[in-house]
Write a protein that holds these residues in place. Structure first.
Motif, short mmCIF file in Angstrom:
data_model
loop_
_atom_site.label_atom_id
_atom_site.label_comp_id
_atom_site.label_asym_id
_atom_site.label_seq_id
_atom_site.Cartn_x
_atom_site.Cartn_y
_atom_site.Cartn_z
N GLN A 305 0.82 -1.22 0.00
CA GLN A 305 0.00 0.00 0.00
C GLN A 305 0.85 1.27 0.00
OE1 GLN A 305 -3.03 -0.11 3.04
NE2 GLN A 305 -4.20 1.58 2.15
N PRO A 307 3.14 3.89 -1.84
CA PRO A 307 3.45 4.34 -3.20
C PRO A 307 4.94 4.40 -3.50
CG PRO A 307 2.64 6.17 -1.87
CD PRO A 307 2.43 4.93 -1.06
N GLN A 339 -1.46 1.58 7.39
CA GLN A 339 -2.02 1.30 6.07
C GLN A 339 -2.91 0.07 6.21
OE1 GLN A 339 1.49 0.97 3.61
NE2 GLN A 339 1.73 3.18 3.43
N ASN A 368 -2.88 -1.47 -8.43
CA ASN A 368 -4.22 -1.19 -7.91
C ASN A 368 -4.18 -0.69 -6.46
OD1 ASN A 368 -6.38 -2.38 -10.01
ND2 ASN A 368 -4.56 -3.69 -10.03
N GLN A 369 -3.11 0.00 -6.11
CA GLN A 369 -2.91 0.42 -4.71
C GLN A 369 -4.10 1.16 -4.12
OE1 GLN A 369 0.81 2.64 -4.70
NE2 GLN A 369 1.77 0.99 -3.53
N ARG A 370 -4.77 1.98 -4.90
CA ARG A 370 -5.82 2.83 -4.35
C ARG A 370 -7.17 2.10 -4.21
NH1 ARG A 370 -4.87 9.08 -6.28
NH2 ARG A 370 -2.63 9.12 -5.87
N GLN A 371 -7.26 0.88 -4.69
CA GLN A 371 -8.52 0.13 -4.59
C GLN A 371 -8.40 -1.13 -3.75
OE1 GLN A 371 -7.40 0.83 -8.08
NE2 GLN A 371 -8.27 2.84 -7.70
N LYS A 626 -5.81 10.52 5.39
CA LYS A 626 -5.93 9.86 4.09
C LYS A 626 -5.14 10.60 3.02
CE LYS A 626 -9.47 7.95 1.01
NZ LYS A 626 -10.93 7.80 0.78
N GLU A 627 -5.15 11.92 3.10
CA GLU A 627 -4.38 12.71 2.14
C GLU A 627 -2.90 12.41 2.27
OE1 GLU A 627 -3.84 17.40 0.76
OE2 GLU A 627 -5.04 16.91 2.52
N GLN A 629 -1.57 9.61 3.41
CA GLN A 629 -1.34 8.26 2.89
C GLN A 629 -1.28 8.25 1.37
OE1 GLN A 629 -4.66 6.27 4.69
NE2 GLN A 629 -3.61 5.92 6.63
N SER A 630 -2.07 9.11 0.74
CA SER A 630 -2.11 9.14 -0.72
C SER A 630 -0.80 9.61 -1.33
CB SER A 630 -3.25 10.05 -1.20
OG SER A 630 -2.92 11.43 -1.02
#
Length: 665
Positions: A305, A307, A339, A368-371, A626-627, A629-630
């Motif tokens: 998870q 990036p 995560q 597909n990290q974001r899903q 969450k921001e 983590q993104s």
């Protein structure tokens, strides 16, 4: 006659007592108001000539001289403050000192000294404003007003801004302007600064409490602690026979130790390279050269998870393609606690590996990290043609979870704290480094491994272990190689971050924006906050700080503390609560801690409690996390300086290097 004489004598005594009371009252009044910076010639608020602020013997080391004072002239504790009138932390400290003086009205005297900082373009003119106001008895009032309006400095004519404030304070504006232009005021400011420099003052705010140094915008409790200590020492001096009018000079002689002049220091040695032996286990998956042919074994510790792990994975693929017969990559799971899908994704990859599709699932998970989630894992398993019954059983099996835990323990034994992390024949490499960094290691390790293989006829894991042992004995002890150009810090698209409704410090049009992701229960974040305070002080309006909450799951009070800060922000006291929280980290488990801190800030408690429990506040905390983590925040503190990532409580010099580069660019 005798009766008449007695009456006369009694009247005289009454008059003398009355005069004494008036004198004592006047002395206190003078102390509580302004004292002229020019040999006592300026009028006080009462309109009479103000005598020098000095009661008794002045100190030759830290003289009060004719500086403005607040508090009784014979107070046992004198606090000399060196302040820059464009320094926001000086403004905060000034409020704390006034609170202190009101709390100890008979014991504390404040003495103001100018110390405009060179990088604060309007600091010196700000000093001229307060000094000019002081000539009409409104020094302290103007000082407060100036700090309350720091945001108006940028682009302002300070003389005109000061004149506006002078009118609001009821001053003679024409006289104010004339005094502002008086060279004598400039000379006083410069003399104060030279004094500060001679005393070792390097930044602001800087205080001498009876000569004892206190640095920075400390909380009230810190000043109280020092004042109480000084009062005890004063009592000892008085008991030993020191006269009251000699107390200040005596206390400075006793407490002041001049800071030694800085001397050139030896260059610091680079930290030794870390080398760790981590075994290749049967459950581990590898790619590249076979075990019996590999000369270089790279352990990859990653979270699906993360990036940055995805970026590191791409680099490792490129490396393997370039050295297919020499490099073996061994994957080690290192899921990160914050995560949520990191550990389940690791289990999904193992379940796929049980059907011979580990590396296929590895690629799909990063794509597909974001899903990521149970439904996505099953979708990907179907995509690569797995037996779904077996996949689901292996995904849920305790043995699978244990494989993940064992890999993580392997990483922890090597000091891996975040991801991605690598061991190149045992040599630790942190972060998603560029290909050139890995190639540099690989080329050297190939040469070493070839020699050991030839000399000792080793191969496979035996060769791997021998090379790691060689590196332990030689790499860490080897002289530092000539410095290579530092790899550029990871940079993100600044559009990936947004201010939103987060709290900020500094102007919106500042050329440098720093995003701070922190947890209020993290001691390293407290250290990072101190560094940012220095950044704010030294760069002023050139920097804007945007705070983002990133509470850590293992710190139980981290999330409530974040909500307390945001609730205080609803009443305009976010940054005040920010500092209070860091100062009180050890009390987070105390019952009622959030309410106590809110009370210290004078907040409306009913509103504070309602906001603290407001679901919208909790949602903001989650959204900010969450921001983070993104954009790959994997621990705290983490910073982004115009998009350049800085991890951990780095020293001020690191921030300065990046900020200066942005300002020069």
């Amino acid at each position: 006659m005798a009766g008449q004489s007695q009456q006369s004598s009694g009247s005289t005594a009454l008059v003398l007592i009355a005069v004494a009371i008036i004198c004592v009252g006047l002395g206190f009044f003078i102390g509580k108001n302004n004292v002229s910076p020019n040999a006592g010639t300026a009028p006080t608020e009462a309109g009479s000539a103000a005598p020098s602020g000095l009661a008794g013997k002045d100190s030759t080391k830290i003289p009060v001289g004719d500086s403005y004072t607040y508090g009784p002239a014979d107070a046992p504790v004198t606090i000399v403050e060196f302040t820059s009138m464009q320094c926001p932390f000086c403004g905060r400290a000034g409020g704390t000192l006034m609170e202190l003086a009101e709390k100890y009205p008979n014991d504390v005297r404040l003495v103001f000294k100018n110390f405009p900082l060179s990088f604060q373009a309007q600091a010196k003119d700000g000093a001229r404003v307060v000094m000019a106001a002081g000539r009409q008895g409104k020094f302290w009032e103007m000082k407060s007003k100036m700090f309350e309006n720091l945001q108006r400095y940028r682009g302002s004519d300070m003389k005109e801004l000061g004149a506006e404030f002078a009118a609001e304070l009821g001053l003679d504006v024409e006289k104010f302007k004339a005094d502002y232009d008086d060279p004598a005021i400039v000379a006083t400011i410069e003399a104060d600064q030279k004094l500060g420099e001679s005393l070792g003052v390097r930044g602001t705010p800087h205080f001498f409490v009876n000569g004892e140094v206190v640095n920075g915008a400390q909380p009230l409790a810190k000043f109280e602690e020092v004042v109480k200590k000084q009062l005890g020492e004063v009592e000892e001096l008085l008991a030993a026979g020191t006269s009251r009018d000699g107390i200040y000079a005596a206390m400075v002689d006793k407490n002041f130790k001049k800071a030694p002049a800085p001397t050139p220091s030896e260059p610091k040695a680079e930290p030794a390279t870390e080398v760790h032996m981590v075994p290749v286990r049967d459950a581990d998956y590898s790619k590249g050269a076979s075990a019996d042919k590999a000369l270089v074994t790279i352990m990859e510790f990653s979270s699906f998870q993360c990036p940055f792990c995805s970026r590191g994975s791409a680099t490792i693929k490129e490396l393997v393609a370039k050295y297919p017969n020499e490099v073996r990559v061994v994957f080690k799971h290192f899921p990160l606690g914050f995560q949520a899908q990191s550990e389940p994704a690791a289990r999904a990859s193992i379940a796929a590996g049980n059907q011979g599709k580990f590396w296929e699932m590895y690629d799909l998970l990063y794509e597909n990290q974001r899903q990521l989630g149970d439904a996505k894992f099953e979708e990907l398993a179907q995509q690569i043609g797995l037996n779904m019954t077996k996949f689901k059983a292996d995904y849920a099996a305790p043995e699978t979870a244990e494989i993940v835990k064992q890999a993580q323990r392997d990483g922890q034994s090597a000091g891996i704290r975040g991801t991605p992390g690598f061991l190149v024949n045992g040599i630790k490499v942190v972060g998603a480094q560029p290909l050139a960094v890995f190639e540099d290691h690989v080329k050297k390790q190939i040469a070493i491994a070839k020699k050991i293989k030839a000399d000792r006829n080793l191969s496979g894991d035996a060769l791997y272990e021998a090379v790691v042992e060689h590196n332990k004995e030689n790499v860490a002890a080897a002289p530092a190689a000539p410095a290579r150009p530092a790899a550029p810090a990871p940079k993100i698209d600044t559009d990936a971050l947004s201010v939103g409704n987060s709290h900020t410090f500094g102007p919106a049009n500042a050329p440098v924006t720093i995003y701070e992701f922190s947890s209020f229960q993290c001691p390293f974040c407290a250290r990072g906050a101190e560094t940012l305070d220095r950044v704010k002080e030294e760069y002023g309006d050139k920097v804007r700080v945007v705070y983002k909450n990133f509470p850590l799951g293992f710190q139980a009070q981290s999330e409530p503390a974040a909500r307390a800060a945001l609730a205080a922000g609803k009443q305009g006291k976010f940054w005040e609560m920010y500092h209070l929280l860091y100062e009180n980290q050890r009390s987070f488990r105390d019952e009622g801690i959030w309410e106590r801190l809110a009370g210290e800030l004078g907040l409306n408690m009913t509103k504070f409690k309602a906001d603290f429990e407001d679901p919208a506040i909790a949602e903001q905390v989650k959204a900010e996390q969450k921001e983070g983590q993104s954009v790959g925040v994997s621990g705290t503190p983490a910073f982004f300086i115009n998009g350049t990532r800085v991890v951990g409580a780095q020293p001020f010099e690191k921030f300065k290097e990046l900020i200066d580069a942005e300002l020069e660019g």
